[in-house]
Motif scaffolding. Structure first.
Motif, PDB file in Angstrom:
ATOM      1  N   VAL A  17      51.944  59.857  94.174  1.00  0.00           N
ATOM      2  CA  VAL A  17      53.374  60.112  94.346  1.00  0.00           C
ATOM      3  C   VAL A  17      53.724  60.311  95.810  1.00  0.00           C
ATOM      4  N   LYS A  18      52.756  60.260  96.696  1.00  0.00           N
ATOM      5  CA  LYS A  18      53.009  60.413  98.123  1.00  0.00           C
ATOM      6  C   LYS A  18      52.998  59.045  98.790  1.00  0.00           C
ATOM      7  N   HIS A  19      54.021  58.795  99.595  1.00  0.00           N
ATOM      8  CA  HIS A  19      54.146  57.522 100.285  1.00  0.00           C
ATOM      9  C   HIS A  19      54.334  57.779 101.775  1.00  0.00           C
ATOM     10  N   THR A  20      53.839  56.852 102.587  1.00  0.00           N
ATOM     11  CA  THR A  20      53.909  57.029 104.041  1.00  0.00           C
ATOM     12  C   THR A  20      54.483  55.788 104.713  1.00  0.00           C
ATOM     13  N   LEU A  21      55.246  56.041 105.754  1.00  0.00           N
ATOM     14  CA  LEU A  21      55.727  54.998 106.652  1.00  0.00           C
ATOM     15  C   LEU A  21      55.250  55.399 108.047  1.00  0.00           C
ATOM     16  N   ARG A  22      54.352  54.597 108.609  1.00  0.00           N
ATOM     17  CA  ARG A  22      53.746  54.951 109.881  1.00  0.00           C
ATOM     18  C   ARG A  22      53.876  53.807 110.885  1.00  0.00           C
ATOM     19  N   TYR A  23      53.996  54.205 112.141  1.00  0.00           N
ATOM     20  CA  TYR A  23      54.060  53.249 113.240  1.00  0.00           C
ATOM     21  C   TYR A  23      52.925  53.567 114.212  1.00  0.00           C
ATOM     22  N   PHE A  24      52.105  52.570 114.488  1.00  0.00           N
ATOM     23  CA  PHE A  24      50.992  52.722 115.420  1.00  0.00           C
ATOM     24  C   PHE A  24      51.271  51.859 116.651  1.00  0.00           C
ATOM     25  N   SER A  25      51.380  52.497 117.800  1.00  0.00           N
ATOM     26  CA  SER A  25      51.597  51.779 119.055  1.00  0.00           C
ATOM     27  C   SER A  25      50.391  52.003 119.958  1.00  0.00           C
ATOM     28  N   THR A  26      49.889  50.914 120.523  1.00  0.00           N
ATOM     29  CA  THR A  26      48.711  50.980 121.388  1.00  0.00           C
ATOM     30  C   THR A  26      48.991  50.266 122.701  1.00  0.00           C
ATOM     31  N   GLY A  27      48.857  51.002 123.789  1.00  0.00           N
ATOM     32  CA  GLY A  27      48.993  50.428 125.123  1.00  0.00           C
ATOM     33  C   GLY A  27      47.663  50.487 125.840  1.00  0.00           C
ATOM     34  N   SER A  28      47.352  49.481 126.625  1.00  0.00           N
ATOM     35  CA  SER A  28      46.059  49.426 127.295  1.00  0.00           C
ATOM     36  C   SER A  28      46.224  49.132 128.776  1.00  0.00           C
ATOM     37  N   SER A  29      45.221  49.565 129.539  1.00  0.00           N
ATOM     38  CA  SER A  29      45.178  49.309 130.975  1.00  0.00           C
ATOM     39  C   SER A  29      43.754  48.951 131.353  1.00  0.00           C
TER      40      SER A  29
END
Length: 357
Positions: A17-29
């Motif tokens: 009954v648990k739902h997730t909306l996730r955003y993963f942002s990855t920056g590299s150098s």
């Protein structure tokens, strides 16, 4: 043991009954083979959108979300604005500040942002989250209850103070992750329930590399990933001699898992007492597979009687050939020793052996 199993099943069922909306942002150098900035949207462990912030490309994976963006241009504009403008600037300035704080000039560095929300459709409770990681370690996170930033790094305390002073941004973040994000999550679940809330049962097989290897109970093709796979003996779950594998994704969005049973100490007459059970959350009937030697799939094959005869015959032929060859050589050597010398050869040899005068 039964109580433990029921508790595990209850926990897995409750999590549906648990739902997730996730955003993963990855920056590299300093990483040549990685994009400088990529953001991925994940809904209940399914990737629904991907954005390359440098190339300014937004790839929406599912048709139902494309329709939402078509009907709600403001939401689409929000996505593209964050992806194309806000995040590239945010990651560039933050990465530069962190390099100065940690006294870094060159090398490979990774800045990650995980944000989103979770919603329980049974209790109606929604929670949000926003946290950064730097070079594989926790950096700083926003406490939505106290509206303050928290960091485990002493070096990042100056960042915390600076971000705490921006009250308007904190208010916007709290509003987004506690109000907007849960509303989007509910809307996505409503429009995508045919694909997101589906349950697909598994195909279960028994696998074994060699007769002495463990028997692996392999389940694949199931969805969602809230599933249990275990071995039983006489109807009771067992743990001794059992090794559980992780739940892994398939290329088509379904999942697979396996659990191995060491049969080295199991007598052949006791095999019928063992079975493998696959339980998928939301599905009433379990899949039960008996430990049966005739049902085990393996790459190893027992040599047939005909194969054995052919191998033995080939060996006999080789031995006979080598024996014949050896006999021929011995016979030839003996014949050469017994053969009389040719008179002409003797005369020629005598001439060669005469001393020069």
């Amino acid at each position: 043991m039964k109580t433990l199993l029921l508790l595990l099943l209850f926990c897995r069922v409750s999590s549906t009954v648990k739902h997730t909306l996730r955003y993963f942002s990855t920056g590299s150098s300093g990483v040549s083979n990685l994009p400088e900035l990529v953001t991925v949207e994940v809904l209940d462990d399914i990737q629904t959108a991907r954005c390359d912030g440098i190339k300014k490309e937004l790839d929406v994976k599912l048709d139902w979300q494309k329709k939402i963006f078509d009907n709600d241009p403001d939401q689409y504009k929000f996505y593209t604005n964050d992806c194309y403008r806000v995040y590239p600037h945010l990651f560039k300035t933050t990465m530069s500040s962190l390099k100065q704080i940690f006294n870094q000039s060159e090398g490979v560095h990774i800045l990650q942002l995980m944000e989103g929300c979770e919603w329980d459709d049974e209790t109606g409770k929604a929670t949000g989250f926003l946290q950064y990681g730097y070079d594989g370690e926790d950096l700083i996170s926003l406490d939505l209850k106290t509206s303050t930033w928290i960091t485990p790094k002493a070096q990042a305390f100056s960042v915390k103070q600076k971000w705490d002073s921006d009250k308007d941004l904190i208010i916007d973040n709290v509003w987004f992750y506690t109000e907007i994000c849960p509303n989007w999550l509910k809307m996505y679940l409503l429009h995508g329930k045919s694909s997101l809330l589906k349950t697909v049962t598994s195909s279960v097989s028994l696998l074994q590399k060699t007769p002495s290897s463990p028997v692996s109970c392999h389940a694949t093709g199931f969805y969602p990933d809230r599933a249990l796979l275990f071995w039983r003996k006489d109807g009771e779950e067992i743990h001794e001699g059992v090794e559980h594998g992780e739940i892994l994704p398939n290329h088509d969005g379904s999942f697979q898992m396996n659990v191995d049973l060491n049969i080295s100490s199991v007598s052949p007459e006791d095999w019928r007492r063992y079975d493998c059970v696959f339980h998928l959350s939301g599905v009433e009937d379990d899949i039960i597979t008996k430990l049966d030697e005739t049902q085990i799939r393996t790459n190893w094959e027992k040599p047939s009687n005909m194969t054995t005869i052919i191998i033995i015959s080939a060996v006999v032929v080789v031995v006979v050939v080598f024996a014949a060859a050896a006999g021929f050589m011995v016979h030839k050597k003996k014949q050469d020793q017994k053969a009389p010398l040719d008179p002409e050869n003797i005369s020629e040899l005598s001439e060669r052996l005469k001393p020069e005068t």
